[in-house]
Design a protein around this motif. Sequence first.
Motif, mmCIF file in Angstrom:
data_model
loop_
_atom_site.group_PDB
_atom_site.id
_atom_site.type_symbol
_atom_site.label_atom_id
_atom_site.label_comp_id
_atom_site.label_asym_id
_atom_site.label_seq_id
_atom_site.Cartn_x
_atom_site.Cartn_y
_atom_site.Cartn_z
ATOM 1 N N VAL A 1 63.072 -71.398 4.834
ATOM 2 C CA VAL A 1 61.790 -71.857 4.994
ATOM 3 C C VAL A 1 61.151 -71.892 6.450
ATOM 4 C CG1 VAL A 1 60.304 -73.929 4.749
ATOM 5 C CG2 VAL A 1 62.117 -73.298 3.272
ATOM 6 N N ALA A 2 62.060 -72.106 7.519
ATOM 7 C CA ALA A 2 61.588 -72.165 8.820
ATOM 8 C C ALA A 2 62.959 -72.211 9.549
ATOM 9 C CB ALA A 2 60.870 -73.460 9.278
ATOM 10 N N ALA A 3 62.712 -71.382 10.982
ATOM 11 C CA ALA A 3 63.948 -71.549 11.854
ATOM 12 C C ALA A 3 63.305 -71.448 13.347
ATOM 13 C CB ALA A 3 64.743 -70.182 11.668
ATOM 14 N N GLY A 4 64.049 -72.534 14.144
ATOM 15 C CA GLY A 4 63.684 -72.818 15.336
ATOM 16 C C GLY A 4 63.824 -74.192 16.098
ATOM 17 N N GLY A 5 63.446 -74.276 16.924
ATOM 18 C CA GLY A 5 63.759 -75.575 17.579
ATOM 19 C C GLY A 5 63.615 -76.872 16.422
ATOM 20 N N PRO A 6 64.600 -77.727 16.487
ATOM 21 C CA PRO A 6 64.449 -79.113 15.662
ATOM 22 C C PRO A 6 63.003 -79.774 15.196
ATOM 23 C CG PRO A 6 66.339 -79.309 17.091
ATOM 24 C CD PRO A 6 65.625 -78.012 17.671
ATOM 25 N N VAL A 7 62.264 -79.921 16.662
ATOM 26 C CA VAL A 7 61.203 -80.648 16.551
ATOM 27 C C VAL A 7 60.373 -79.691 15.743
ATOM 28 C CG1 VAL A 7 59.111 -81.508 17.766
ATOM 29 C CG2 VAL A 7 61.616 -82.294 18.353
ATOM 30 N N GLU A 8 60.237 -78.457 15.915
ATOM 31 C CA GLU A 8 59.112 -77.526 15.343
ATOM 32 C C GLU A 8 59.599 -77.425 14.127
ATOM 33 O OE1 GLU A 8 58.986 -77.437 19.426
ATOM 34 O OE2 GLU A 8 60.856 -76.722 18.464
ATOM 35 N N VAL A 9 60.896 -77.396 13.553
ATOM 36 C CA VAL A 9 61.191 -77.204 12.187
ATOM 37 C C VAL A 9 60.888 -78.198 11.268
ATOM 38 C CG1 VAL A 9 63.201 -76.471 10.479
ATOM 39 C CG2 VAL A 9 62.996 -75.245 12.753
ATOM 40 N N LEU A 10 61.097 -79.279 11.780
ATOM 41 C CA LEU A 10 61.195 -80.520 10.963
ATOM 42 C C LEU A 10 59.977 -81.270 10.986
ATOM 43 C CD1 LEU A 10 64.874 -82.109 11.618
ATOM 44 C CD2 LEU A 10 64.220 -80.922 9.831
ATOM 45 N N THR A 11 58.805 -80.401 10.587
ATOM 46 C CA THR A 11 57.214 -81.073 10.814
ATOM 47 C C THR A 11 57.063 -82.045 9.481
ATOM 48 O OG1 THR A 11 56.440 -79.273 9.329
ATOM 49 C CG2 THR A 11 56.565 -78.710 11.735
ATOM 50 N N THR A 12 56.163 -82.854 9.628
ATOM 51 C CA THR A 12 55.833 -83.855 8.700
ATOM 52 C C THR A 12 55.737 -83.117 7.490
ATOM 53 O OG1 THR A 12 54.810 -85.362 10.329
ATOM 54 C CG2 THR A 12 54.207 -85.479 7.921
ATOM 55 N N GLN A 13 54.762 -81.978 7.320
ATOM 56 C CA GLN A 13 54.542 -81.032 6.160
ATOM 57 C C GLN A 13 55.791 -80.701 5.401
ATOM 58 O OE1 GLN A 13 51.341 -80.793 5.525
ATOM 59 N NE2 GLN A 13 50.909 -79.270 4.000
ATOM 60 N N ARG A 14 56.649 -80.040 6.435
ATOM 61 C CA ARG A 14 57.967 -79.495 5.656
ATOM 62 C C ARG A 14 58.843 -80.685 5.131
ATOM 63 N NH1 ARG A 14 58.140 -75.929 10.451
ATOM 64 N NH2 ARG A 14 57.115 -73.951 9.720
ATOM 65 N N LEU A 15 58.865 -81.848 5.892
ATOM 66 C CA LEU A 15 59.619 -82.976 5.254
ATOM 67 C C LEU A 15 59.147 -83.585 4.047
ATOM 68 C CD1 LEU A 15 60.201 -84.896 8.671
ATOM 69 C CD2 LEU A 15 61.975 -83.645 7.346
ATOM 70 N N ALA A 16 57.743 -83.383 3.823
ATOM 71 C CA ALA A 16 57.330 -83.789 2.555
ATOM 72 C C ALA A 16 57.509 -82.813 1.533
ATOM 73 C CB ALA A 16 55.515 -83.916 2.667
ATOM 74 N N GLU A 17 57.235 -81.600 1.817
ATOM 75 C CA GLU A 17 57.420 -80.375 1.005
ATOM 76 C C GLU A 17 58.844 -80.112 0.341
ATOM 77 O OE1 GLU A 17 53.402 -77.818 1.856
ATOM 78 O OE2 GLU A 17 55.428 -77.295 2.931
ATOM 79 N N VAL A 18 59.631 -80.287 1.320
ATOM 80 C CA VAL A 18 61.178 -79.725 0.906
ATOM 81 C C VAL A 18 62.195 -80.887 0.753
ATOM 82 C CG1 VAL A 18 63.196 -78.712 2.112
ATOM 83 C CG2 VAL A 18 60.890 -77.855 2.580
#
Length: 290
Positions: A214-231
């Motif tokens: 779904v995403a790869a990169g720095g931890p703060v950039e990957v674990l966004t509010t949107q992705r935490l909700a969706e995933v």
Amino acid sequence: MRVTATGLRVTIDGHVILDDVALTAEAGAVIGLVGPNGSGKSTLLRSIYRAVRPDRGVVLIGQTDVRRIPARRAGKLRAVLAQDQELGNDFSVRDVVALGRVPHQGLLDRDTADDRHIVACSLERVGMTWSHSRLFASLSGGERQRVLLARALAQQAPVLLLDEPTNHLDIGAQLELLDLVRGLGLTTVCALHDLDHALAYCNRLVLLDGGRVVAAGGPVEVLTTQRLAEVFGVHGAFTTHPLTGRPHLVFTALDPTSQGRPPGVTPPSSALRTPPHDHPRRECPPDEHE
């Protein structure tokens, strides 16, 4: 040493577990694999250390295709700390760590003075010298994980692969083990269940869901509010850890009725499986053993 996986597809019993997955771990970096249960984290790790054969795709350690070399040579390139490793009850701690020297020995070779020195140094590095003559089975969960890490270090491989290394450990043992791993300086790929651990200990994250990246990169950039909700189906927010000063994640459940949900986010299907309001609530039957 760099680890590169490209185009990995794994099918098991007709089900696609990984689909066109890619990963890059630069030399000396700690890469965290995160995602919900069943997202493919363990399968990706197992593909890297040859326990699973992908239908297609390539895994390179340095410039070496790990599927095209003998097992002993692969053992010199990567060490593995897998989930729930069971060993015989008669193994001493020293015996367990000495298994890490097998890739460096011939079939009938005995331990050399160098092997014994490396085993002793590996135990010292993880703080388990005192246990060398103890039975492995007699140790606590955290102590066993340290010994298994010492076995991995005894391999003297430049790449370390860990699958949920903090499973079944108390919080103190979890933090001690992750501190050890981060301080090793090895190229490390680690599947982690705890997102706050991933945030605190990893240089980069690979977020998997449904067998895809779904995403790869720095931890703060990957674990966004949107992705935490969706995933993951949770509200997440960053704050500053009061003791370490590092970014820290806090969570609350995602409301399936959409109250407070970020705009445009559809809750996971599991969050919507609520009982109809017009059905009376049924009490659980009493425990027959009471």
